[in-house]
Design an enzyme around this catalytic site. Structure first.
Site, short mmCIF file in Angstrom:
data_model
loop_
_atom_site.label_atom_id
_atom_site.label_comp_id
_atom_site.label_asym_id
_atom_site.label_seq_id
_atom_site.Cartn_x
_atom_site.Cartn_y
_atom_site.Cartn_z
CD GLU A 132 4.66 2.27 0.69
OE1 GLU A 132 4.75 1.26 1.01
OE2 GLU A 132 4.90 3.50 1.37
CG ASN A 226 5.66 -6.43 5.90
OD1 ASN A 226 5.49 -7.25 6.67
ND2 ASN A 226 4.77 -6.35 4.85
S1 SF4 Z 1 2.04 -2.81 6.02
FE1 SF4 Z 1 -0.20 -2.64 5.87
S2 SF4 Z 1 -0.75 -0.96 7.21
FE2 SF4 Z 1 1.61 -0.84 6.81
S3 SF4 Z 1 1.54 0.46 4.87
FE3 SF4 Z 1 1.49 -1.56 4.06
S4 SF4 Z 1 -0.64 -2.17 3.77
FE4 SF4 Z 1 -0.57 -0.14 5.10
#
Ligand code: SF4
Length: 286
Positions: A132, A226
């Site tokens: 990203e 995450n």
């Molecule tokens: S975690 Fe999921 S909702 Fe958040 S940016 Fe990444 S793909 Fe998109």
């Protein structure tokens, strides 16, 4: 063992859409192989199940991989965003493309383009090497990375009011310290917090785990930003608990849990629900 599920669980909207789009590509082109340019989302079990369905994940350099494809091949871009030069190459080669870039990631890329078009520089807070972040940096050489480990070379920024945004899956609670540092150097910096809801809600939920919990299991792939942040937050806030991050049940089974009584299970936004269910069932049987 008493076990609490830390909600939300399951795929976020971006990963759900990416999986749906990949299947749509397969449905639209039943006679062809569907290629995916990198991990569709950062979870190996998801990638393995796509492979079992016949998808081919191209995991080398994106530029080398795309150049190997032939006219008419079907290619899916992943949820994390990508260099727009790849779109151009795909078009020139005559590939059939599906873009699974998450709307939230795309929104960030659009903001960067808007700022560059208005003559500004952009500071992007993110992790060096993450897909990203790479996608954001390739928009323009006027985008500078504020690496969450290495920080930034401020000499590169001559704009007195740079636009500041961030990777969507960073630690919500650490972001403020980066913002404060940037504001010390650029009081006119225009800052937007771009942590996505899927990430923020999961992080907030980790902080609500009951304090007498003595085992916290984060289910996620090591490459999942995450998931790693959930692990970091749990580790920092529950010093009396054993905090572990595992990809699946087989990894958890290797960890001795004999004296644990109360567990909480959280998971990243790209972790398939069935893996969490397996882990939950394993723990309640202990
Ligand atoms: S975690 Fe999921 S909702 Fe958040 S940016 Fe990444 S793909 Fe998109």
């Amino acid at each position: 063992m008493e076990v609490a599920l830390v909600k939300p669980q399951g795929f976020c909207s971006g990963v759900t859409r990416a999986v749906q789009l990949a299947h749509q590509a397969k449905e639209d082109h039943k006679d062809k192989t569907v290629y995916i340019l990198g991990m569709l989302a950062h979870n190996q079990s998801l990638i393995d199940s796509l492979t079992n369905e016949g998808f081919v994940t191209l995991d080398g350099s994106e530029y080398e991989e795309i150049n190997k494809l032939q006219k008419g091949d079907v290619l899916v871009f992943t949820a994390h965003g990508h260099d727009e030069k790849l779109d151009k190459i795909a078009k020139e080669k005559g590939l059939i493309t599906y873009d699974a870039t998450c709307f939230k990631v795309q929104d960030n890329l659009n903001k960067i383009k808007r700022e560059i078009a208005n003559g500004h520089q952009v500071i992007y807070i993110g992790q060096s090497g993450h897909k990203e972040a790479n996608a954001a940096l390739t928009v323009s050489d006027k985008v500078s990375l504020y690496d969450t480990k290495l920080l930034i070379n401020y000499q590169l920024i001559t704009d007195k009011s740079p636009f500041v945004l961030n990777q969507t899956t960073l630690n919500f609670y650490e972001l403020r310290k980066y913002h404060e540092d940037i504001l010390k150097h650029y009081p006119g910096a225009r800052i937007e917090n771009e942590i996505c809801n899927a990430t923020r809600l999961r992080q907030e939920a980790i902080l609500k785990i009951e304090k007498d919990t003595d085992l916290i299991v984060i289910v996620g792939h090591p490459k999942s930003s995450n998931s790693n942040k959930l692990y970091d937050i749990a580790l920092a806030n529950y010093p009396n608990a054993l905090v572990v991050m595992v990809s699946d049940l087989s990894e958890l089974k290797k960890i001795p849990l004999d004296c644990k009584r109360k567990a909480a299970v959280g998971s990243g936004a790209s972790t398939p629900q069935y893996i969490v269910d397996e882990i939950y069932n394993y723990l309640i049987s202990k």
